[in-house]
Design a protein around this motif. Structure first.
Motif, PDB file in Angstrom:
ATOM      1  N   THR A   1       0.860  -1.184   0.000  1.00 48.69           N
ATOM      2  CA  THR A   1       0.000   0.000   0.000  1.00 48.69           C
ATOM      3  C   THR A   1       0.893   1.229   0.000  1.00 48.69           C
ATOM      4  O   THR A   1       1.776   1.359   0.852  1.00 48.69           O
TER       5      THR A   1
ATOM      6  N   GLY B   1      -5.342   0.065   2.760  1.00 53.24           N
ATOM      7  CA  GLY B   1      -5.407   1.393   2.176  1.00 53.24           C
ATOM      8  C   GLY B   1      -5.070   2.495   3.153  1.00 53.24           C
ATOM      9  O   GLY B   1      -4.555   2.261   4.257  1.00 53.24           O
TER      10      GLY B   1
ATOM     11  N   PRO C   1      -9.125   7.748  -0.667  1.00 49.08           N
ATOM     12  CA  PRO C   1      -8.139   7.651  -1.744  1.00 49.08           C
ATOM     13  C   PRO C   1      -6.865   8.427  -1.403  1.00 49.08           C
ATOM     14  O   PRO C   1      -6.915   9.450  -0.720  1.00 49.08           O
TER      15      PRO C   1
ATOM     16  N   GLU D   1      -6.746  12.779  -4.571  1.00 46.42           N
ATOM     17  CA  GLU D   1      -8.075  13.346  -4.717  1.00 46.42           C
ATOM     18  C   GLU D   1      -8.518  13.268  -6.173  1.00 46.42           C
ATOM     19  O   GLU D   1      -7.702  13.405  -7.099  1.00 46.42           O
TER      20      GLU D   1
END
Length: 600
Positions: free
Chosen positions: A463, A583, A594, A597
């Protein structure tokens, strides 16, 4: 070798009575000291302490009648006789040491009782790892009490751990001899939502009449806090300001104020006592996380007590918060926490009540340290092969594993960035405009890359995200298999090739911390046990940790104890932003967000 268990008070009562009544000689008499009585908050000069069978038999102005031919006499020469210090909440693994080596490091600092939560090893090895920590703890010449970890994973659905802890595991652990309660209940949203698993763990602990540890890492003191307290946690160490401390004690919790290697939360909370005048009985001092360098160079609970005094706290109140208050909280007031008859004979001699030099330490009636030197054996468990070799990456890491692709055609992007806060566990949720080169997002200024590499199940998962606050410069990377609490691998760097080198190095050595710059390793701390601990002496580990800290400074990082900040970047139960194998996590909403953006 194992230590002989200390006989219970009922078992030794005939011996204690015989010594107190003058019918038998004491094993040890500490003569001519100033008794620091934490029950009455007094200092009483010209007192003696008589000890037999590892417990205190008599305290008074003259224990001469307790001295026989075989009695060991220690001349206090007017020095203060303090109760052995207690650390109310801590993680031994954060010292990068086994329980034996941690004990050896802190005994000279006057710590004779520790309340430990081994949830770090629980995330890697499960209940079997907890049992290993528990068993080695019971072998030590001082009191190491174990709290059964409650949250592995700390936030279900937001991270994946090597093992999970279940209510059945908790119920089983409550039958072990060294378990005193449930470790910090980090899943505070789960408790507030009446999650069945969390409540089952709490219920198993309460049915065993043991203490439920708390962890409420949220500024919300409204309904969610009320619901959490109603669920049963009895203390909390996540407060960072006076308001937090007051809110907890008003609701019947103990406010645990911590001073660890990087968490400096005493000064901002102790004003509840020093300025607001609240009853100090509900306040407790602890360390939470101290790495080996702090233990060797600065101290342990003696450091915390000195700091509380420097913040304006009355020395006797500060000592109460590091002795009697802790013992009372865990239901052990009749065992530890004061120099009074029947208690375990844990006594410190110190010539200065404010600066607190630790000159002689007695634990369970035995001189265990003198002038900074540990004088006793701290036995080791024979750690099995299953506790070693726990770094499983699935494939050799490449620079490309750390690439963060930009949207097609983008020249710049807006990224969500983890912002490190010096000397505190919380982070900030930041945004940064970052450049794009060759289709890949680049760091800029103080913003560099962070990655979490899965290391328990060899999934090969990586990640990637961004972090700011370390101040790194040049082509470098730092990797660690200490990544609270899931303990995957965290890699932070300015160059993806260096990130791959650092991650692969830790797979090679079986875990630890490494820092690379321009293709060369600047520092390495090997932690072969669960990727969390070394069974080498504390001084050796501290030297390696010092070299690591210097390497971080050489790469531009000037944060105090920056390694501790690095190791907590995956702790998905402390706001605001964290990274996990699933994440980037916004801990304010407990949702994944996220890294980049959406383009507008």
């Amino acid at each position: 070798m194992t230590q002989r268990p200390l006989p219970s008070w009922p078992d030794t009562a005939p011996d204690l009575i015989a010594v107190a009544a003058g019918r038998a000689p004491a094993d040890m008499v500490i003569r001519g000291g100033t008794w620091v009585n934490v029950h009455s908050r007094e200092t009483l000069p010209g007192h003696d302490v008589a000890i037999t069978s590892g417990r205190i038999a008599f305290v008074g102005p003259d224990a001469g009648y307790c001295i026989g031919d075989g009695t060991q006499v220690i001349e206090a020469e007017g020095r203060y006789m303090l109760p052995g210090l207690c650390d109310a909440h801590m993680h031994i693994e954060s010292g990068m040491l086994t329980p034996a080596e941690f004990a050896r490091a802190v005994i000279p600092h006057g710590t004779t009782s520790m309340f430990t939560d081994p949830h770090e090893i629980a995330n890697v090895l499960g209940l079997a790892g907890v049992r290993m920590m528990h068993d080695e703890a019971l072998m030590q010449p001082v009191n190491i009490f174990t709290q059964m970890p409650s949250c592995a994973p700390s936030a279900p659905g937001l991270e994946t751990t090597g093992h999970e802890i279940s209510p059945a595991d908790v119920a089983e652990a409550m039958t072990w001899p060294g378990i005193v309660g449930l470790g910090e209940m980090m899943n505070f949203p789960g408790v507030a939502a009446a999650d069945a698993k969390m409540l089952a763990e709490i219920a198993a602990t309460q049915r065993a009449s043991k203490t439920v540890g708390g962890h409420y890492a949220s500024p919300d003191l409204g309904r969610n806090f009320a619901a959490y307290v109603a669920g049963g946690p009895a203390d909390d160490h996540e407060g960072t300001c006076e308001t937090d401390a007051i809110a907890r004690v008003r609701q019947g919790m103990r406010a645990m104020m911590r001073l660890g290697s990087a968490w400096h939360d005493v000064e901002n909370q102790i004003t509840a006592i020093t300025e607001r005048g609240l009853d100090p009985r509900s306040f407790i001092l602890c360390t939470d996380d101290c790495h080996s360098g702090t233990l060797i160079n600065d101290g342990h609970m003696n450091r915390v007590v000195r700091h509380a005094i420097a913040c304006g706290c009355d020395p006797l109140i500060a000592l109460q918060m590091a002795t009697l208050n802790t013992a009372t909280h865990f239901g052990l007031e009749r065992e530890i926490g004061s120099i009074t008859p029947g208690r375990r004979a844990d006594v410190i001699l110190s010539s200065d009540l404010r600066n607190l030099p630790i000159e002689i330490v007695v634990a369970r009636g035995q001189v265990v340290a003198r002038d900074g030197t540990c004088l006793v054996d701290c036995p080791h468990l024979d750690w099995p092969a299953s506790a070693r070799g726990t770094v499983h990456l699935g494939h050799a890491l490449q620079a490309s594993d750390f690439h963060i692709a930009a949207p097609a055609g983008a020249n710049s992007v807006t990224a969500n960035v983890i912002g490190v806060v010096e000397n505190q566990a919380p982070t900030r949720a930041l945004k940064a405009d970052l450049p794009v080169q060759g289709g890949l997002v680049q760091g800029k200024g103080d913003v560099c890359q962070i990655a979490l590499v899965e290391r328990h199940r060899a999934t090969g998962g990586v990640t990637n995200a961004f972090v700011s606050g370390f101040g790194y410069q040049g082509r470098m990377a730092m990797a660690s298999t200490v990544a609270h609490d899931s303990h995957h691998m965290i890699v932070v760097g300015t160059d993806t090739a260096q990130m791959a080198l650092a991650g692969n190095r830790l797979a090679e050595v079986g875990g630890g911390i490494t820092l690379w710059r321009d293709g060369a390793e600047l520092a390495l701390v090997e932690l072969p046990i669960a990727g969390l601990m070394s069974d080498r002496p504390a001084a050796e580990v501290a030297q390696a940790a010092d070299r690591m800290m210097q390497a971080m400074r050489d790469c531009g990082c000037q944060l105090n104890n920056a390694y501790m900040q690095h190791s907590l970047l995956a702790l998905v139960v402390i706001p605001e932003l964290r990274i996990s194998d699933l994440g980037l996590v916004d801990v304010r909403s407990f949702q994944a967000i996220p890294v980049l953006e959406p383009q507008t």
